[in-house]
Design a protein around this motif. Structure first.
Motif, PDB file in Angstrom:
ATOM      1  N   GLU A   1     -20.736-103.924  38.629  1.00 46.69           N
ATOM      2  CA  GLU A   1     -21.136-102.875  39.554  1.00 46.69           C
ATOM      3  C   GLU A   1     -22.375-102.161  39.029  1.00 46.69           C
ATOM      4  N   PHE A   2     -23.381-101.991  39.883  1.00 48.44           N
ATOM      5  CA  PHE A   2     -24.574-101.277  39.439  1.00 48.44           C
ATOM      6  C   PHE A   2     -24.732 -99.939  40.151  1.00 48.44           C
ATOM      7  N   LEU A   3     -23.706 -99.519  40.890  1.00 49.41           N
ATOM      8  CA  LEU A   3     -23.868 -98.253  41.623  1.00 49.41           C
ATOM      9  C   LEU A   3     -23.928 -97.080  40.649  1.00 49.41           C
TER      10      LEU A   3
ATOM     11  N   ASN B   1     -36.256 -88.093  33.154  1.00 51.14           N
ATOM     12  CA  ASN B   1     -35.992 -86.657  33.220  1.00 51.14           C
ATOM     13  C   ASN B   1     -35.201 -86.216  32.002  1.00 51.14           C
TER      14      ASN B   1
ATOM     15  N   ARG C   1     -32.094 -78.653  32.468  1.00 50.39           N
ATOM     16  CA  ARG C   1     -32.552 -79.767  33.310  1.00 50.39           C
ATOM     17  C   ARG C   1     -34.003 -79.612  33.752  1.00 50.39           C
TER      18      ARG C   1
ATOM     19  N   PHE D   1     -21.316 -84.420  35.456  1.00 48.66           N
ATOM     20  CA  PHE D   1     -22.277 -85.033  34.520  1.00 48.66           C
ATOM     21  C   PHE D   1     -23.643 -85.249  35.150  1.00 48.66           C
ATOM     22  N   LYS D   2     -23.697 -85.186  36.482  1.00 44.93           N
ATOM     23  CA  LYS D   2     -24.969 -85.248  37.196  1.00 44.93           C
ATOM     24  C   LYS D   2     -24.733 -84.644  38.577  1.00 44.93           C
TER      25      LYS D   2
ATOM     26  N   ILE E   1     -33.340 -92.374  28.419  1.00 43.90           N
ATOM     27  CA  ILE E   1     -32.975 -90.951  28.413  1.00 43.90           C
ATOM     28  C   ILE E   1     -33.029 -90.408  26.984  1.00 43.90           C
TER      29      ILE E   1
ATOM     30  N   GLY F   1     -24.263 -88.397  30.483  1.00 44.53           N
ATOM     31  CA  GLY F   1     -22.805 -88.425  30.546  1.00 44.53           C
ATOM     32  C   GLY F   1     -22.405 -89.550  31.479  1.00 44.53           C
TER      33      GLY F   1
ATOM     34  N   GLU G   1     -23.250 -92.992  40.441  1.00 42.29           N
ATOM     35  CA  GLU G   1     -22.536 -91.960  41.198  1.00 42.29           C
ATOM     36  C   GLU G   1     -23.538 -90.974  41.789  1.00 42.29           C
TER      37      GLU G   1
ATOM     38  N   PHE H   1     -35.734 -92.501  35.400  1.00 42.16           N
ATOM     39  CA  PHE H   1     -35.011 -92.218  34.147  1.00 42.16           C
ATOM     40  C   PHE H   1     -35.904 -91.633  33.057  1.00 42.16           C
TER      41      PHE H   1
HETATM   42  C1  UDX Z   1     -24.955 -95.570  35.528  1.00 43.91           C
HETATM   43  C2  UDX Z   1     -25.965 -96.645  35.966  1.00 43.91           C
HETATM   44  O1  UDX Z   1     -27.150 -95.990  36.492  1.00 43.91           O
HETATM   45  C3  UDX Z   1     -25.350 -97.545  37.004  1.00 43.91           C
HETATM   46  O2  UDX Z   1     -26.249 -98.604  37.327  1.00 43.91           O
HETATM   47  C4  UDX Z   1     -24.057 -98.140  36.448  1.00 43.91           C
HETATM   48  O3  UDX Z   1     -23.422 -98.934  37.417  1.00 43.91           O
HETATM   49  C5  UDX Z   1     -23.111 -97.028  36.019  1.00 43.91           C
HETATM   50  O4  UDX Z   1     -23.765 -96.180  35.067  1.00 43.91           O
HETATM   51  P1  UDX Z   1     -24.083 -93.263  36.535  1.00 43.91           P
HETATM   52  O5  UDX Z   1     -23.518 -93.041  35.177  1.00 43.91           O
HETATM   53  O6  UDX Z   1     -23.191 -93.093  37.714  1.00 43.91           O
HETATM   54  O7  UDX Z   1     -24.682 -94.749  36.651  1.00 43.91           O
HETATM   55  O8  UDX Z   1     -25.329 -92.278  36.761  1.00 43.91           O
HETATM   56  P2  UDX Z   1     -26.854 -92.267  36.247  1.00 43.91           P
HETATM   57  O9  UDX Z   1     -27.707 -91.840  37.371  1.00 43.91           O
HETATM   58  O10 UDX Z   1     -27.238 -93.522  35.573  1.00 43.91           O
HETATM   59  O11 UDX Z   1     -26.853 -91.058  35.192  1.00 43.91           O
HETATM   60  C6  UDX Z   1     -26.183 -91.157  33.945  1.00 43.91           C
HETATM   61  C7  UDX Z   1     -26.486 -89.937  33.100  1.00 43.91           C
HETATM   62  O12 UDX Z   1     -27.846 -89.904  32.690  1.00 43.91           O
HETATM   63  C8  UDX Z   1     -26.242 -88.593  33.812  1.00 43.91           C
HETATM   64  O13 UDX Z   1     -25.621 -87.708  32.920  1.00 43.91           O
HETATM   65  C9  UDX Z   1     -27.630 -88.126  34.174  1.00 43.91           C
HETATM   66  O14 UDX Z   1     -27.736 -86.735  34.296  1.00 43.91           O
HETATM   67  C10 UDX Z   1     -28.427 -88.645  32.992  1.00 43.91           C
HETATM   68  N1  UDX Z   1     -29.867 -88.838  33.298  1.00 43.91           N
HETATM   69  C11 UDX Z   1     -30.247 -89.760  34.215  1.00 43.91           C
HETATM   70  C12 UDX Z   1     -30.814 -88.061  32.628  1.00 43.91           C
HETATM   71  O15 UDX Z   1     -30.472 -87.209  31.796  1.00 43.91           O
HETATM   72  N2  UDX Z   1     -32.127 -88.270  32.920  1.00 43.91           N
HETATM   73  C13 UDX Z   1     -32.562 -89.184  33.827  1.00 43.91           C
HETATM   74  O16 UDX Z   1     -33.790 -89.315  34.020  1.00 43.91           O
HETATM   75  C14 UDX Z   1     -31.589 -89.963  34.499  1.00 43.91           C
END
Ligand code: UDX
Ligand code: ADP
Length: 471
Positions: A166-168, A268, A442, A339-340, A232, A274, A170, A266
């Motif tokens: 799965e690449f989704l 930021n 953030r 976490f986001k 990150i 998390g 959240e 990615f």
């Molecule tokens: C991730 C992958 O993106 C997804 O492809 C995989 O299937 C599951 O893991 P997810 O954990 O749901 O998805 O969210 P994601 O948008 O990747 O963010 C993960 C964490 O990184 C969050 O805590 C987010 O706040 C942080 N993040 C993301 C940053 O701190 N900076 C960024 O630029 C992007």
């Protein structure tokens, strides 16, 4: 001719299984999709007539559930009958990091995957395609295969195992499922691969479907997440450098993201990544590398995790130091616990560690998140709320931003919800206790505006305001 899939069962009605099956049901009306889970409460919530009460908050999900539930999308606890009638079974159960035994803290705990495989081997009828969907360590498909193979004679059934990671992400899950960059299918049985591809071909172009062997598919998932997490940690390490040198992380990331080779996503900075995947997947990667004696490779990826821990600790220290080294008797408004943004998921949220640290330092936290529920925060912090005993250190739940910020000494923004980007400082500032502080982990708030109203502002990756601040 390849048989068409008519009946899908998904084991696990969580953040992966729920949205994925909802989109399959929405895009394939001729397939009956049955999502099963051992957690009765969760299933009851999925079946709640009021779709705003489904257990997972994900933009667009409740509309799909409303459209397809009771038609070709069903949620139940009846594992036996739904496994028996399925042509294809997805395993979408949780696989947290092991807390004890060999590989504790690094390897994934596969007990739920194993128990799903045992249930499948017991109840499946005839030939069934088993699809591994959860994020799993490399070679888990082999474990599933072995369990299924071991009992097929006595149960008169047979299986093919595919990996379909799965690449989704959240918060954008529905869009990610409807318009994926790619769909990855790993396996060695061409017919089964074709049958799963045919499900996706209902809405996804053929060019986007990549097929590989089982292990390449499993490893690709780990490596995708490791590369994303590494970006990150890289930008977070630079945020600290910006704060000390006078560069601004926003300008630096803007400047580097225009390089096509680097790309714009990615980059930021934040309080650390998390979510249920990044930490777990990199820990798995470190574990595999150690297992195969690749010490340098394992140390390289371990550093991505180390920087992530360091970033949240660094932020906690900055808050404590700048609130004059003591938090006892201070009220801190916590904005965001997920976490986001755009999810109610708190797994591995940096907010948990930062809030626990602030409470330990004696603060009273007023926590507000637009979607995270009270019971979840209580579970994550491991302590009940104070229920308005404002003299102790601990936490209270706030139902709104204004309730949380009223009479606070400081505001800490931990999740990038749109609501926090748009804070009206003219309204908020006068209600805070003086001197008032903001710690924007953030980098989303309008600091110039807040400063106009007398608030001292710290923003991640910037030293604009360090006339006030200690590092
Ligand atoms: C991730 C992958 O993106 C997804 O492809 C995989 O299937 C599951 O893991 P997810 O954990 O749901 O998805 O969210 P994601 O948008 O990747 O963010 C993960 C964490 O990184 C969050 O805590 C987010 O706040 C942080 N993040 C993301 C940053 O701190 N900076 C960024 O630029 C992007
Ligand atoms: P993910 O983010 O991977 O979807 P979740 O924890 O949100 O993880 O969801 C996993 C779901 O799988 C949970 O609702 C859990 O109850 C369910 N589950 C775990 N083991 C089994 C099992 N053996 N049979 C059915 N459901 C299971």
């Amino acid at each position: 001719m390849t048989k068409h899939i008519k009946n899908i069962c998904c084991i696990g009605a969580g953040y992966v299984g729920g949205p994925t099956m909802a989109v399959i049901a929405d895009r394939c009306h001729n397939i009956s999709v049955n999502v099963v889970d051992i957690n009765k409460d969760r299933i009851n919530r999925w079946n709640n007539p009021d779709v705003s009460q489904i257990p997972i908050y994900e933009p667009g999900l409740s509309d799909i559930v409303l459209r397809r539930r009771g038609k070709n999308l069903h949620f139940s606890t009846s594992l036996k009958e739904n496994i028996a009638k399925a042509d294809m079974i997805f395993i979408s159960v949780n696989t947290p990091t092991k807390t004890k035994g060999i590989g504790a803290g690094k390897a994934s705990d596969l007990k739920w995957v194993e128990s799903s495989a045992r249930q499948i081997s017991k109840f499946a009828k005839g030939f069934t395609i088993v699809v591994e969907k959860s994020t799993l360590p490399v070679k888990t498909a082999q474990v599933i295969k072995e369990i299924l193979e071991s009992s097929k004679k006595e149960n008169h059934n047979s299986f093919s195992v595919l990996s379909n990671p799965e690449f989704l992400a959240e918060g954008t899950a529905i869009n990610d499922l409807e318009n994926p960059d790619r769909v990855l299918i790993g396996g060695d049985d061409q017919q089964s691969i074709e049958q799963l591809s045919n499900v996706y071909l209902n809405w996804i172009k053929k060019e986007k479907i990549i097929t590989t062997n089982l292990w390449s598919s499993e490893l690709s998932k780990l490596i995708s997440n490791a590369f994303l997490a590494q970006r990150i940690s890289s930008i977070n390490s630079v945020s600290a450098l910006c704060e000390t040198t006078g560069a601004d992380i926003k300008e630096v990331s803007e400047a580097i993201r225009t390089d096509k080779r680097i790309g714009k996503y990615f980059l930021n900075p934040g309080p650390g990544f998390g979510g249920s995947c990044f930490k777990k997947d990199i820990s798995n990667l470190v574990y595999i590398c150690d297992y195969y004696g690749l010490k340098e490779v394992s140390a390289y990826w371990q550093k991505v995790l180390d920087i992530n821990n360091w970033q949240s600790e660094r932020i906690l220290n900055i808050i404590v130091k700048n609130l004059f080294g003591t938090l006892s008797g201070k009220k801190i408004s916590i904005l965001g616990f997920a976490f986001k943004a755009n999810t109610n998921d708190t797994r591995e949220s940096p907010a948990i560690k930062i809030c626990k640290g602030l409470i330990e330092e004696g603060a009273l936290l007023k926590i507000y998140d637009p979607k995270v529920e009270e019971f979840q925060i209580e579970k994550d912090l491991g302590q009940p709320q104070l229920i308005k005993n404002d003299n102790n250190s601990g936490w209270n739940f706030s139902k709104s931003l204004l309730d949380s910020t009223k009479s606070a000494d400081a505001i800490v923004i931990l999740t990038e919800w749109l609501e926090f980007e748009q804070i009206d400082w003219e309204e908020v500032a006068p209600m805070m206790r003086k001197p008032s502080f903001i710690f924007d982990t953030r980098g989303i708030s309008n600091i110039n505006d807040a400063e106009k109203y007398g608030i001292k502002c710290w923003r991640i990756g910037s030293n604009l305001n360090n006339k006030y601040y200690d590092k």
